[in-house]
Design an enzyme around this catalytic site. Structure first.
Site, PDB file in Angstrom:
ATOM      1  N   ASP A 117      -5.468   8.121   6.840  1.00 33.10           N
ATOM      2  CA  ASP A 117      -4.879   7.450   5.451  1.00 33.10           C
ATOM      3  C   ASP A 117      -3.643   8.151   5.372  1.00 33.10           C
ATOM      4  O   ASP A 117      -2.864   7.914   6.194  1.00 33.10           O
ATOM      5  CB  ASP A 117      -5.975   7.737   4.262  1.00 33.10           C
ATOM      6  CG  ASP A 117      -5.868   6.790   2.879  1.00 33.10           C
ATOM      7  OD1 ASP A 117      -4.612   6.469   2.819  1.00 33.10           O
ATOM      8  OD2 ASP A 117      -7.029   6.382   2.476  1.00 33.10           O
ATOM      9  N   ASN A 173       0.866  -1.168   0.015  1.00 34.80           N
ATOM     10  CA  ASN A 173       0.078  -0.088   0.184  1.00 34.80           C
ATOM     11  C   ASN A 173       0.819   1.215   0.102  1.00 34.80           C
ATOM     12  O   ASN A 173       1.680   1.350  -0.927  1.00 34.80           O
ATOM     13  CB  ASN A 173      -0.991  -0.020   1.063  1.00 34.80           C
ATOM     14  CG  ASN A 173      -2.180   0.850   1.056  1.00 34.80           C
ATOM     15  OD1 ASN A 173      -2.637   1.198  -0.046  1.00 34.80           O
ATOM     16  ND2 ASN A 173      -2.403   1.410   1.932  1.00 34.80           N
TER      17      ASN A 173
END
Length: 296
Positions: free
Chosen positions: A207, A102
Site C-alpha cells: 500500500d 487514490n
C-alpha cells in the site's frame, strides 16, 4: 530492531485512514479517510484533530507553498483553503470513467504525483488496468506517466532523486524506475518486490510507502498487519514492524527530528480494538526527510 509501537490517535478512521503527511512548520499530521470524505489535521501541540468533510472521495492532502493545501476529491485535484473550506479545482482526469484518485505525494521539484484506481464495488476488487499515474506540474499542466494501473498506491524516491519507487497494489508489486527530477520522466521499469502468491492471506497488499535517510523504503501492507523495510537495490526484506490491527495502509516520517514513523490503518469490516487508528513508531534506528510540498 527494538522498536516501540504506540496508538497515537485511536479508531479515528471511519473507513480507511490513509495518506499521512507531516507538516514541520505547524507540527501537524495531515491524513485522509477517502471513502468517508474526510480530511484530517492533527495538531500535536494542542492535541486537537480538526476535520473537513466533503461528499467526494478525498484521497490526499499536501501543503501548498503559496498557502492552503492541494487535495484530490473524486477525479479532481483541487486547492483547499482550510479556514473557509472552499475548494477550487485545479485539474481533472479520467473523465467519463468510474475511477477515483487514490494515493499521491510531491517530489523534490514540487510537482504533485497522484494516481487513480478502478471502481471498487467491494474491497479489494477494483476494475483492473483502467487507471493511471499522473503529475500536476507547477504550471498546473497534467501529464500522464503510466496507464493500465489497477490500484495506484505508494510513492518514494532516493535522496539524490535518481530512483523512484511505485506500488500498484493489485499485482502486489513494488516497481523501481530510473528518474529524472527535472522532467519527471520515469524509465527502465523493474519489479523490485513481488509478493509470493502463498502470502496473500498473511501479507495482503502493498500500500502506502516512504523512504528513510539511508534510502531504504518502507511499505505498509493492507491486510498484512505490518510495515516492511526493503533494500531498494536487492528488493530483500531488512526488517518488519508488526501492528495490532490488519489493515495497515501508509506511513510517513515526522516529529521534530523526523525519527518517528506515523502509520495509518483501515476499519473496513473488522472490529478489533485498534482498527482505524493512527500509530506512532519510535526507536527505529533511522529517520526520514521532510516531505515535499506543492510549489504550483
Amino acid at each position: 530492531m527494538p522498536y516501540k509501537v504506540e496508538t497515537f490517535i485511536k479508531n479515528i478512521a471511519i473507513n480507511v485512514g490513509e495518506g499521512p503527511h507531516w507538516d514541520p512548520e505547524t507540527q501537524t499530521l495531515l491524513y485522509v479517510d477517502p471513502k468517508a470524505g474526510n480530511l484530517h489535521r492533527y495538531n500535536t501541540l494542542t492535541k486537537i484533530d480538526e476535520m473537513r468533510h466533503y461528499d467526494d472521495n478525498t484521497s490526499l492532502i499536501v501543503p501548498r507553498k503559496s498557502g492552503g493545501y492541494v487535495i484530490t476529491d473524486g477525479l479532481n485535484i483541487s486547492h483547499l483553503d482550510w479556514e473557509s473550506g472552499v475548494r477550487t479545482v485545479l485539474a481533472s482526469v479520467d473523465q467519463g470513467t468510474r475511477n477515483v484518485f487514490n494515493d499521491g505525494k510531491c517530489d523534490a521539484s514540487g510537482r504533485l504525483w497522484a494516481g487513480t484506481m478502478g471502481y471498487m464495488e467491494k474491497p479489494v476488487f477494483p476494475e483492473m488496468e483502467v487507471a493511471s499515474l499522473y503529475t500536476l506540474e507547477k504550471d498546473l499542466k497534467v501529464n500522464r506517466h503510466l496507464d493500465k494501473i489497477s490500484l495506484s498506491n505508494g510513492l518514494a524516491w532516493t535522496h539524490n532523486n535518481t530512483k523512484m519507487f511505485y506500488v500498484d497494489s493489485m499485482p502486489r508489486e513494488i516497481w523501481s524506475f530510473d528518474f529524472d527530477l527535472e522532467t519527471g520522466n520515469m524509465t527502465n521499469k523493474q519489479v523490485l518486490v513481488k509478493c509470493p502468491k502463498d502470502t496473500m492471506k498473511t501479507l495482503g497488499y502493498p500500500d502506502g510507502m516512504t523512504s528513510d535517510v539511508d534510502d531504504k523504503i518502507w511499505c505498509a501492507f493492507y491486510e498484512g498487519s505490518c510495515v516492511i523495510r526493503y533494500d531498494p537495490e536487492t528488493g530483500q526484506e531488512i526488517s518488519r514492524i508488526n501492528f495490532p490491527t490488519r489493515q495497515i495502509t501508509s506511513c510517513c516520517w515526522g516529529g521534530k527530528n523526523f525519527d518517528e514513523l506515523y502509520v495509518t490503518s483501515g476499519h473496513v469490516n473488522i472490529t478489533d480494538d485498534q482498527a482505524g487508528s493512527v500509530f506512532r513508531v519510535t526507536d527505529l534506528g533511522t529517520k526520514g526527510r521532510p516531505a515535499d510540498v506543492f510549489l504550483g
